[in-house]
Design an enzyme around this catalytic site. Structure first.
Site, PDB file in Angstrom:
ATOM      1  N   HIS A   1       0.829  -1.207   0.000  1.00 48.38           N
ATOM      2  CA  HIS A   1       0.000   0.000   0.000  1.00 48.38           C
ATOM      3  C   HIS A   1       0.869   1.266   0.000  1.00 48.38           C
ATOM      4  O   HIS A   1       0.758   2.121  -0.873  1.00 48.38           O
ATOM      5  CB  HIS A   1      -0.909  -0.039   1.232  1.00 48.38           C
ATOM      6  CG  HIS A   1      -1.827   1.129   1.346  1.00 48.38           C
ATOM      7  ND1 HIS A   1      -3.156   1.064   0.996  1.00 48.38           N
ATOM      8  CD2 HIS A   1      -1.611   2.389   1.761  1.00 48.38           C
ATOM      9  CE1 HIS A   1      -3.715   2.244   1.194  1.00 48.38           C
ATOM     10  NE2 HIS A   1      -2.794   3.074   1.661  1.00 48.38           N
ATOM     11  N   GLU A   2       1.752   1.340   0.968  1.00 46.93           N
ATOM     12  CA  GLU A   2       2.591   2.540   1.094  1.00 46.93           C
ATOM     13  C   GLU A   2       3.587   2.633  -0.062  1.00 46.93           C
ATOM     14  O   GLU A   2       3.929   3.726  -0.505  1.00 46.93           O
ATOM     15  CB  GLU A   2       3.317   2.550   2.437  1.00 46.93           C
ATOM     16  CG  GLU A   2       2.392   2.548   3.656  1.00 46.93           C
ATOM     17  CD  GLU A   2       1.380   3.681   3.658  1.00 46.93           C
ATOM     18  OE1 GLU A   2       1.655   4.730   3.051  1.00 46.93           O
ATOM     19  OE2 GLU A   2       0.304   3.498   4.251  1.00 46.93           O
TER      20      GLU A   2
ATOM     21  N   HIS B   1       1.919   4.410  -2.818  1.00 47.90           N
ATOM     22  CA  HIS B   1       1.978   5.875  -2.627  1.00 47.90           C
ATOM     23  C   HIS B   1       3.358   6.403  -3.004  1.00 47.90           C
ATOM     24  O   HIS B   1       3.488   7.425  -3.681  1.00 47.90           O
ATOM     25  CB  HIS B   1       1.722   6.232  -1.161  1.00 47.90           C
ATOM     26  CG  HIS B   1       0.297   6.127  -0.738  1.00 47.90           C
ATOM     27  ND1 HIS B   1      -0.737   6.659  -1.465  1.00 47.90           N
ATOM     28  CD2 HIS B   1      -0.278   5.578   0.376  1.00 47.90           C
ATOM     29  CE1 HIS B   1      -1.891   6.421  -0.835  1.00 47.90           C
ATOM     30  NE2 HIS B   1      -1.635   5.768   0.276  1.00 47.90           N
TER      31      HIS B   1
HETATM   32 ZN   LIG Z   1      -2.986   5.201   1.747  1.00 44.97          ZN
END
Ligand SMILES: [Zn+2]
Length: 633
Positions: A416-417, A420
């Protein structure tokens, strides 16, 4: 435009939603002493500044640049060269802001006990506040130049073209800016407008007293939010869970009339501000900043309400697998299977890199470089901030904070990160400073898409039905948390605000009824809804802190589901084209309104089909879960 606040990255706020479970198995290495953790899995701050002395010089430089900028006041009407000079000056300050802000902020997060770092970080806050005040003239003065004149200036001045979107967006928003007297009047109410939130904060944290209950095994537990959620996850005794839920939510219920009065005052405030700024509804006012049309939220809510069947099918499957006679909301956190499989960081890193191979060699190579060392702070240590986030430094790149504890959750958190961070990498290298920052409206597309890639990759790696079930369940639960639940919340906010707009009363009874009806509409007969759950609205901080915010989790999720489908189904040429469009979206940073950016990538959020893609994804995942569960038995 409030550049001073850009660096506080809205993305940070969003990621706090992603639940981070405390260490179930030991993190590696076995020390919590930061100094003993290998350097390549710790942050290296030298890319920002070599030392504190250099940071001090940066602080002095930013003050000097701010003073120089203030002298430009009154010059903008002179012509395009003056506008360009101001924007370039603004950029220089903005880039410096990233450096002077992140250097202490990131260090503070690795050890929040360090008072010297905390004090330096506070100094940055004071400089930013000064900047806000010193530049308050800028946008009003810019808008005194007629829009047609400004457009001609931009057309005639190639160096102004990177600023085109930002400049013209100021004119778009001007429609709702009042005259000077009106703006002054509204600004006088700004402190007062924070009262509902402040009151909620006191009532729900300072003044709240959580009860203790005695469990079946004789142990006593105080039902603070942390203990409560841990209990729901780990206690196999349904009667214990039932009493805990009744006691915990009942605590909010006991002061529900006060919560309702706060919520009513907040909705009244939103309606007052919307009318004062000439918006037809509170929702229109909330969506104007990102230029999102109202039907996006309305379509989201309607389509999701009509698409609850897979959600209910999932809950019924859980009920069956857990062997429960009745399935209550407090039963949804109990794991169906437990697994002792671990995912050490090196393996996790290799898995996320392998999973995004479909995004192309260039993406993978950049990702590999990013995780090579110094940019990912991997393990927990004494004093380190909990959770996970990705934080960008323009000109330097992203920094990623983890608390990797070898669990499946922490593996998905990395994916997830990492999504980003790679969004930041691609945006920074493609966009000029002024449009490098992306909105949260597209941010969670990048993160959830990478989680989806990871899921498919991991499923290919294992034939063990239990592991496959847990992987699928992880993804299904994420759809429940970030999609269904958030749409239900948006639905609540919309209904309550609409009542205020129509001049109808908003009382405890009204809010309870809205919430109870929503539970019925979303969960149907899959869940036995206990009476006390009608008070749940009173314990959702987002409702009180950031109205009309949560729907964005769901729209991001829907966008990502559709993009993932397009990149992974159909003829090769179409998949390739979809992948290119997706990468272009990541590279586009904040160079347009989020809806327009997504549309270029092939996602139209005004269409039901976009939202329906999530419903269908959920349905397919639940079917796969069912098949794996049958193989476990
Ligand atoms: Zn997020």
């Amino acid at each position: 435009m409030t550049l001073a606040h850009k660096t506080t990255a809205t993305v940070l706020v969003l990621c706090t939603l992603i639940a981070f479970t405390p260490a179930a198995s030991a993190a590696k290495p076995q020390t919590r002493n930061r100094a003993e953790i290998p350097a390549d899995v710790r942050w290296d701050f030298s890319a920002i500044y070599p030392n504190w002395q250099a940071w001090e010089a940066g602080m002095a430089e930013i003050e000097a640049k701010m003073e120089a900028f203030a002298k430009l006041k009154g010059s903008l009407a002179q012509g395009p060269a003056a506008v360009l000079r101001a924007y370039q000056g603004y950029d220089e300050i903005g880039k410096l802001q990233y450096l002077v802000y992140r250097y202490p902020q990131l260090q503070r997060d690795t050890d929040t006990r360090d008072q010297a770092v905390a004090a330096r970080f506070q100094r940055v806050g004071a400089v930013f506040a000064k900047f806000d005040t010193a530049t308050s003239w800028f946008t009003p003065e810019l808008l005194k130049v007629p829009q047609a004149t400004m457009e001609k200036w931009i057309a005639d001045t190639p160096a102004l073209s990177p600023y085109r979107f930002t400049i013209l967006d100021n004119y778009r928003q001007q429609k709702h800016v009042l005259d000077e007297a009106g703006e002054r009047l509204l600004s006088l109410a700004s402190q007062f407008n924070r009262t509902p939130q402040a009151t909620y904060q006191e009532l729900s944290t300072s003044d709240i007293k959580f009860p203790s209950i005695t469990l079946a095994d004789g142990k006593e537990v105080t039902l603070s939010p942390g203990n409560y959620s841990a209990l729901l996850e780990s206690n196999p005794n349904q009667a214990d869970r039932a009493r805990a839920a009744a006691a915990h939510i009942g605590t909010y219920g006991a002061t529900a009339n006060t919560y309702a009065a706060i919520y009513n005052s907040l909705a009244q405030r939103d309606w007052f501000m919307a009318q004062a700024r000439n918006f037809p509804t509170t929702l229109d006012a909330a969506l104007d900043g990102n230029n999102i049309p109202r039907p996006v939220v309305e379509t989201l809510v309607e389509t999701t309400r009509a698409g609850t069947a897979p959600l209910q099918r999932y809950l019924k499957l859980k009920k069956k697998l857990l062997g429960l006679q009745e399935f209550h909301l407090y039963d949804n956190f109990v794991p169906v299977f437990r697994s002792d499989k671990t995912y050490p960081y090196e393996q996790a890193r290799d898995a996320v890199l392998a999973s995004v191979a479909p995004l192309g060699a260039d993406y993978v190579a950049k990702y590999r470089r990013f995780v090579a060392g110094g940019r990912v702070d991997v393990y927990e240590n004494e004093g380190k901030k909990s959770g996970a986030y990705s934080a960008g430094v323009y000109g330097v790149g992203p920094y990623l904070l983890l608390n990797h504890n070898d669990t499946l959750d922490s593996l998905f958190t990395l994916a997830h990160e990492g999504g980003h961070a790679m969004h930041t990498v691609l945006s920074y290298e493609t966009q000029p400073f002024v449009t490098a920052d992306y909105t949260i409206f597209v941010a969670e597309v990048a993160s959830t898409t990478n989680e989806r890639f990871l899921l498919e990759h991991l499923l290919k790696q294992t034939s063990d039905p239990k592991e496959r079930f847990l992987l699928l369940q992880h993804s299904v639960q994420e759809i429940v948390n970030t999609f269904y639940t958030q749409v239900m919340f948006a639905d609540f906010e919309l209904q309550a605000h609409r009542r205020v707009e129509k001049g109808e009363p908003v009382t405890t009874e009204v809010l309870n009824t809205i919430y109870a009806d929503l539970l019925k509409a979303y969960y149907g007969d899959a869940v036995t809804v206990d009476e006390f759950y009608k008070f749940t609205w009173s314990r959702i901080p987002h409702f009180f802190n950031t109205p009309y915010y949560v729907f964005q989790y769901a729209t991001c999720f829907a966008s990502s589901a559709q993009l993932f489908n397009a990149m992974n189904t159909g003829p090769q040429a179409e998949r390739q084209a979809a992948t290119e469009r997706y990468l272009t979206l990541l590279k586009s940073g904040g160079n347009d309104h989020p809806m327009a950016q997504l549309k270029k990538a092939g996602v139209d959020l005004t269409q039901r089909a976009t939202v329906q893609a999530v419903v269908e994804q959920m349905d397919a995942l639940v079917t796969r879960m069912q098949a794996e569960a049958a193989r476990v038995r």
